[in-house]
Design a protein around this motif. Structure first.
Motif, PDB file in Angstrom:
ATOM      1  N   SER A 180       0.850  -1.186   0.000  1.00 19.61           N
ATOM      2  CA  SER A 180       0.000   0.000   0.000  1.00 19.61           C
ATOM      3  C   SER A 180       0.893   1.245   0.000  1.00 19.61           C
ATOM      4  O   SER A 180       1.677   1.434   0.925  1.00 19.61           O
ATOM      5  N   GLY A 183       1.918   7.569  -2.018  1.00 19.12           N
ATOM      6  CA  GLY A 183       2.412   8.334  -3.166  1.00 19.12           C
ATOM      7  C   GLY A 183       2.018   7.692  -4.487  1.00 19.12           C
ATOM      8  O   GLY A 183       1.557   8.382  -5.410  1.00 19.12           O
ATOM      9  N   GLU A 207      -5.363   6.320   3.111  1.00 22.22           N
ATOM     10  CA  GLU A 207      -5.063   7.449   3.998  1.00 22.22           C
ATOM     11  C   GLU A 207      -6.012   8.621   3.701  1.00 22.22           C
ATOM     12  O   GLU A 207      -6.394   8.850   2.539  1.00 22.22           O
ATOM     13  N   THR A 322       3.195   5.552  10.649  1.00 23.73           N
ATOM     14  CA  THR A 322       4.651   5.639  10.844  1.00 23.73           C
ATOM     15  C   THR A 322       5.064   7.076  11.177  1.00 23.73           C
ATOM     16  O   THR A 322       6.054   7.292  11.877  1.00 23.73           O
TER      17      THR A 322
HETATM   18  C1  UD1 Z   1       3.755   9.225   2.469  1.00 17.71           C
HETATM   19  C2  UD1 Z   1       3.897  10.399   3.401  1.00 17.71           C
HETATM   20  C3  UD1 Z   1       4.881  10.083   4.512  1.00 17.71           C
HETATM   21  C4  UD1 Z   1       4.486   8.798   5.219  1.00 17.71           C
HETATM   22  C5  UD1 Z   1       4.280   7.673   4.226  1.00 17.71           C
HETATM   23  C6  UD1 Z   1       3.733   6.403   4.856  1.00 17.71           C
HETATM   24  C7  UD1 Z   1       3.513  12.284   1.959  1.00 17.71           C
HETATM   25  C8  UD1 Z   1       4.053  13.476   1.257  1.00 17.71           C
HETATM   26  N1  UD1 Z   1       4.363  11.547   2.642  1.00 17.71           N
HETATM   27  O1  UD1 Z   1       5.026   9.015   1.872  1.00 17.71           O
HETATM   28  O2  UD1 Z   1       4.866  11.184   5.430  1.00 17.71           O
HETATM   29  O3  UD1 Z   1       5.511   8.443   6.128  1.00 17.71           O
HETATM   30  O4  UD1 Z   1       3.342   8.073   3.212  1.00 17.71           O
HETATM   31  O5  UD1 Z   1       2.531   6.662   5.466  1.00 17.71           O
HETATM   32  O6  UD1 Z   1       2.314  12.050   1.950  1.00 17.71           O
HETATM   33  N2  UD1 Z   1       7.128   1.850  -1.582  1.00 17.71           N
HETATM   34  C9  UD1 Z   1       7.672   0.998  -2.522  1.00 17.71           C
HETATM   35  N3  UD1 Z   1       7.692   1.418  -3.826  1.00 17.71           N
HETATM   36  C10 UD1 Z   1       7.187   2.612  -4.210  1.00 17.71           C
HETATM   37  C11 UD1 Z   1       6.616   3.470  -3.246  1.00 17.71           C
HETATM   38  C12 UD1 Z   1       6.606   3.056  -1.913  1.00 17.71           C
HETATM   39  O7  UD1 Z   1       8.137  -0.093  -2.201  1.00 17.71           O
HETATM   40  O8  UD1 Z   1       7.219   2.903  -5.413  1.00 17.71           O
HETATM   41  C13 UD1 Z   1       7.081   1.416  -0.161  1.00 17.71           C
HETATM   42  C14 UD1 Z   1       7.888   2.324   0.753  1.00 17.71           C
HETATM   43  O9  UD1 Z   1       9.240   1.979   0.786  1.00 17.71           O
HETATM   44  C15 UD1 Z   1       7.188   2.105   2.078  1.00 17.71           C
HETATM   45  C16 UD1 Z   1       5.733   1.879   1.679  1.00 17.71           C
HETATM   46  O10 UD1 Z   1       5.753   1.563   0.297  1.00 17.71           O
HETATM   47  O11 UD1 Z   1       7.666   0.952   2.694  1.00 17.71           O
HETATM   48  C17 UD1 Z   1       4.819   3.052   1.902  1.00 17.71           C
HETATM   49  O12 UD1 Z   1       5.394   4.198   1.307  1.00 17.71           O
HETATM   50  P1  UD1 Z   1       4.472   5.335   0.674  1.00 17.71           P
HETATM   51  O13 UD1 Z   1       3.100   5.205   1.214  1.00 17.71           O
HETATM   52  O14 UD1 Z   1       4.653   5.339  -0.804  1.00 17.71           O
HETATM   53  O15 UD1 Z   1       5.139   6.650   1.240  1.00 17.71           O
HETATM   54  P2  UD1 Z   1       5.147   8.087   0.587  1.00 17.71           P
HETATM   55  O16 UD1 Z   1       3.944   8.279  -0.266  1.00 17.71           O
HETATM   56  O17 UD1 Z   1       6.484   8.356   0.001  1.00 17.71           O
END
Ligand code: UD1
Length: 436
Positions: A180, A183, A207, A322
């Motif tokens: 999940s 971004g 979220e 987190t």
């Molecule tokens: C957003 C929030 C950040 C929060 C995070 C998790 C914003 C601007 N930032 O970050 O504050 O800590 O959500 O709630 O809203 N992942 C992958 N591949 C990808 C993208 C993510 O493996 O292409 C993994 C990440 O390493 C992580 C997990 O997915 O383990 C969740 O990350 P993600 O929800 O994408 O975080 P952000 O959107 O960057």
């Protein structure tokens, strides 16, 4: 993000890089404090304006460095903005054109990648720098790329840039995310709203910030079903139009302010919040022995004399966020017993631990889990903020530590909290910003 890169950037944008926050610990916080608009909801909404030409009026926009960075990014595409007052933003996309999202901006704020989906949708081509890692490890963007490929885009990695093409336009597809991702869900959603046909996003992030984005896109004319659920269905539309929106309350700022009450044995009401967005966090405050009173738009927390220990596991929403992990680490550092915190989202997000240890916290990290033995007291010391939420955790610890705590590198704090020290001072904390 890496502290040294941040420092370099902070100098460039003329921030008060050397500012420190000095705290005399030991005061209980009391009173009422208002919560600002959500940073993480504002950033994708700012990117979404790239989808349609015209003027937008956004209210309850927090005044933060990350928002300023996104506005700068929009400036690269010819988008102009004004702030008629501190928390209102009027944006004009009538002179917008496609351009590259450069490394110097993207490396300072990963959320810059949100421009990828809208640019690709609007121009059939986008070039956005890869963001690189951050202080607590690699942060991949593979899900963003896979999602756009599922909409028919060709994506190459070229000299550190994501180069995405869809010369004949995007077309609907099915994307099932293994993990999940807030971004990736936001990016694909923005790309899908004008794609031809139907797009299904499975395991979409739920979220509140994604709901806020989906609601904004709907106001712009998008057709999205399943908002708030893990399965989003998008029916592509030809044209979108500008819309106005009020940013939702920042649930992480609200949680941080409540944590300040909880750690100091205080009694604080946080207003202008949506308690429904704080469910898992409020449950944990109750586990810590706090008593809570909720209204539709406020939460009052009366702290226990000393927090009770507990087990915390971070999870995607509606689980424990987190982004509240570091603040709970500070809280549990003074709990009456042993606690554990496991971060299942970012396994290495523990840079604050070494700094909390400097204040006397007893924490051991093994893998993605921190084992915390609550100490009766902490003692003030100079400490260094290593990232945004770590800064907040150090300030919270400083509020209860005996003597003075000086937190340096607070430009991390300024990325995501608007005048946190002023809000805490208004609740009775002895805290000030100092430029040494
Ligand atoms: C957003 C929030 C950040 C929060 C995070 C998790 C914003 C601007 N930032 O970050 O504050 O800590 O959500 O709630 O809203 N992942 C992958 N591949 C990808 C993208 C993510 O493996 O292409 C993994 C990440 O390493 C992580 C997990 O997915 O383990 C969740 O990350 P993600 O929800 O994408 O975080 P952000 O959107 O960057």
């Amino acid at each position: 993000m890496k502290p040294e890169l941040d420092l370099e950037r902070a100098k460039k944008v003329g921030t008060k890089t050397m500012d420190e926050i000095w705290i005399q610990g030991g005061r209980s916080l009391k009173g009422t404090v208002s919560c600002g608009g959500s940073k993480n909801a504002t950033l994708p909404i700012l990117a979404a304006v790239l989808l349609a030409e015209g003027r937008y009026r956004l209210t309850n926009v927090p005044h933060l460095m990350d928002v300023t960075t996104m506005v700068k990014m929009l400036g690269r595409f010819g988008v102009t903005s004004e702030r008629p007052d501190t928390h209102t933003m009027v944006i004009d996309t009538r002179q917008q054109q496609n351009a590259e999202a450069p490394y110097d901006l993207v490396k300072t704020m990963r959320a810059s990648i949100y421009v990828l989906g809208p640019l690709l949708a609007r121009y059939g081509e986008a070039r956005v720098s890869l963001p690189g890692g951050c202080a607590w490890g690699p942060r991949p963007v593979d899900l963003h790329i896979k999602g756009l490929e599922a909409l028919g885009a060709r994506v190459d990695i070229d000299h550190g840039y994501i180069a995405a093409y869809a010369p004949d336009g995007l077309r609907g597809g099915t994307i099932s995310f293994d993990v999940s991702s807030v971004g990736a869900t936001g990016n694909v959603l923005m790309a899908a709203v004008t794609a031809a046909g139907e797009t299904v996003i499975e395991n979409a992030a739920c979220e509140p910030e994604i709901d806020a984005l989906a609601t904004f896109l709907t106001a712009m004319g998008a057709r999205i079903e399943g908002i708030g659920q893990a399965r989003l269905v998008v029916h592509g539309v030809h044209d979108l139009h500008p819309a106005d929106a009020a940013m939702i309350p920042d649930r992480i700022e609200a949680g941080t302010l409540l944590a300040a009450a909880a750690i100091t044995g205080g009694d604080v009401e946080v207003t202008d919040v949506n308690p429904a967005h704080l469910g898992a966090v409020l449950t944990k405050f109750e586990s810590a022995g706090a008593s809570l009173e909720r209204s539709d738009t406020s939460v009052r927390l009366r702290a226990p004399e000393r927090p009770l220990p507990m087990k915390v596991i971070t999870q995607p929403y509606p689980g424990f966020p987190t982004d509240m992990q570091a603040q709970f680490m500070a809280l549990l550092s003074v709990a009456d017993g042993a606690s554990t915190i496991a971060d299942t989202i970012y396994h290495d997000r523990f840079t604050h631990v070494a700094e909390l240890q400097r204040l006397g916290a007893d924490i051991r990290v093994e893998g993605n889990t921190a084992f915390i033995r609550g100490a009766e007291s902490l003692s003030g010391a100079p400490v260094m903020a290593t990232d945004l939420r770590a800064s907040a955790a150090l300030i919270l610890a400083g509020l209860v530590a005996g003597g003075e705590t000086r937190v340096s590198r607070v430009y991390h704090l300024d990325r995501g909290y608007e005048r946190l020290e002023a809000k805490l001072a208004a609740l009775g904390a002895s805290i000030r910003r100092v430029r040494p």
